[in-house]
Design an enzyme around this catalytic site. Structure first.
Site, PDB file in Angstrom:
ATOM      1  N   SER A 268     -37.964  29.709 -14.670  1.00  0.00           N
ATOM      2  CA  SER A 268     -37.184  30.858 -15.117  1.00  0.00           C
ATOM      3  C   SER A 268     -36.297  31.377 -13.979  1.00  0.00           C
ATOM      4  CB  SER A 268     -38.121  31.930 -15.680  1.00  0.00           C
ATOM      5  OG  SER A 268     -37.413  32.890 -16.410  1.00  0.00           O
TER       6      SER A 268
ATOM      7  N   ASP B  82     -39.073  29.053 -26.923  1.00  0.00           N
ATOM      8  CA  ASP B  82     -38.966  30.031 -25.834  1.00  0.00           C
ATOM      9  C   ASP B  82     -38.171  31.235 -26.335  1.00  0.00           C
ATOM     10  OD1 ASP B  82     -38.067  31.426 -23.486  1.00  0.00           O
ATOM     11  OD2 ASP B  82     -38.355  29.607 -22.295  1.00  0.00           O
TER      12      ASP B  82
ATOM     13  N   HIS C  78     -42.316  30.156 -23.161  1.00  0.00           N
ATOM     14  CA  HIS C  78     -41.874  30.444 -21.794  1.00  0.00           C
ATOM     15  C   HIS C  78     -43.050  30.620 -20.833  1.00  0.00           C
ATOM     16  CE1 HIS C  78     -38.463  31.532 -19.233  1.00  0.00           C
ATOM     17  NE2 HIS C  78     -39.135  32.557 -18.748  1.00  0.00           N
TER      18      HIS C  78
END
EC number: 3.1.2.12
Length: 278
Positions: free
Chosen positions: A145, A223, A256
């Site tokens: 991320s 996600d 995620h």
């Protein structure tokens, strides 16, 4: 340096250290996994950069990377995601301030005093690891991320430093998404030309062919941040235009979280090993 923790793990050692950072003007913590010694050859290093709200322990405790790192003979180094402490500027939001350093060098008050994570990762931390541990100078970088953004910009801005780069669900085009716009406005000011220096897509378009390194990106299609914050297809198009050796894998059903990272971290370690262990 002060050792905070040490645990035996897959015949190696998982350690946590604190040191005073001259770059960030505060004490910093990092975790390191030292695989069991194989021969007299110092092992290479994979740096892992974590995402928003994380510290050096998230990957250590959730990714399950130590077993394969021990098998391959790769050192894992996990820095924190920002400077920390009572005197370090902060924000009430989870996506700015402590835990959200974005791996750049801030130029604006009150952030510029401490938020120089780019310099810390490029210079101070590798020099410390080299001086304190028996490691080779071969290294690769990966992250998740915000940390995927960090890994990509570190590789793109430092040709020849890393053998390979990988990322899980990276923020690839921070200049154009809410997380990046908020962070860059605060850390770098309103001049959007200054933002481009920290944007993987802009850096890839500006890159030279001879500087390209093998790149692996995994992205879950379930996600929650995929459409509005991550947009890996934008980087994939830059890679296509620049003939950059990048593989983007869309993983069906994955989100995620660290469950996603744990599912594919072995692939990433074996990917990096091809180049680290040459």
């Amino acid at each position: 340096m002060e050792m905070l923790e040490e645990h035996r793990c897959f015949e190696g050692w998982q350690q946590r250290w604190r040191h005073d950072s001259s770059t960030l003007n505060c004490p910093m913590t990092f975790s390191i996994f030292l695989p069991p010694p194989r021969d007299h050859t110092p092992p290479p290093v994979l740096y892992w950069l974590s995402g928003l709200t994380c510290n050096d322990e998230n990957f250590t405790t959730k990714a399950g990377a130590q077993r394969v790192a021990a098998e391959l003979g790769i050192v894992l180094v996990m820095p924190d995601t920002s400077p920390r402490g009572e005197k370090v500027a902060n924000d009430d939001g989870y996506d700015l301030g402590q835990g959200a350093g974005f791996y750049l060098n801030a130029t604006q008050p009150p952030w510029a005093t401490h938020y120089r994570m780019y310099d810390y990762l490029r210079d101070e931390l590798p020099a410390l690891v080299q001086s304190q541990f028996n490691v080779s100078d071969r290294c690769a970088i990966s992250g998740h991320s915000m940390g995927g953004h960090g890994a990509l910009i570190m590789a793109l801005k430092n040709p020849g430093k890393y053998t390979s780069v990988s990322a899980f669900a990276p923020i690839v085009n921070p200049c154009s998404v809410p997380w990046g716009i908020k962070a860059f406005s605060s850390y770098l000011g309103e001049d959007k030309n200054a933002w481009l220096e920290w944007d993987s897509c802009a850096l890839m378009y500006a890159s030279n062919a001879q500087d390209a390194i093998p790149t692996l990106i995994d992205q879950g299609d379930n996600d929650q941040f995929l459409a509005d914050q991550l947009q890996p297809a934008v980087l994939a198009e830059a890679a296509r235009q620049k003939a950059w050796p990048m593989t983007l894998r869309i993983q069906p059903g994955y989100d995620h979280s660290y469950y996603f990272i744990a599912s594919f971290i072995e692939d990433h370690l074996r990917f990096h090993a091809q180049y680290l262990l040459k």
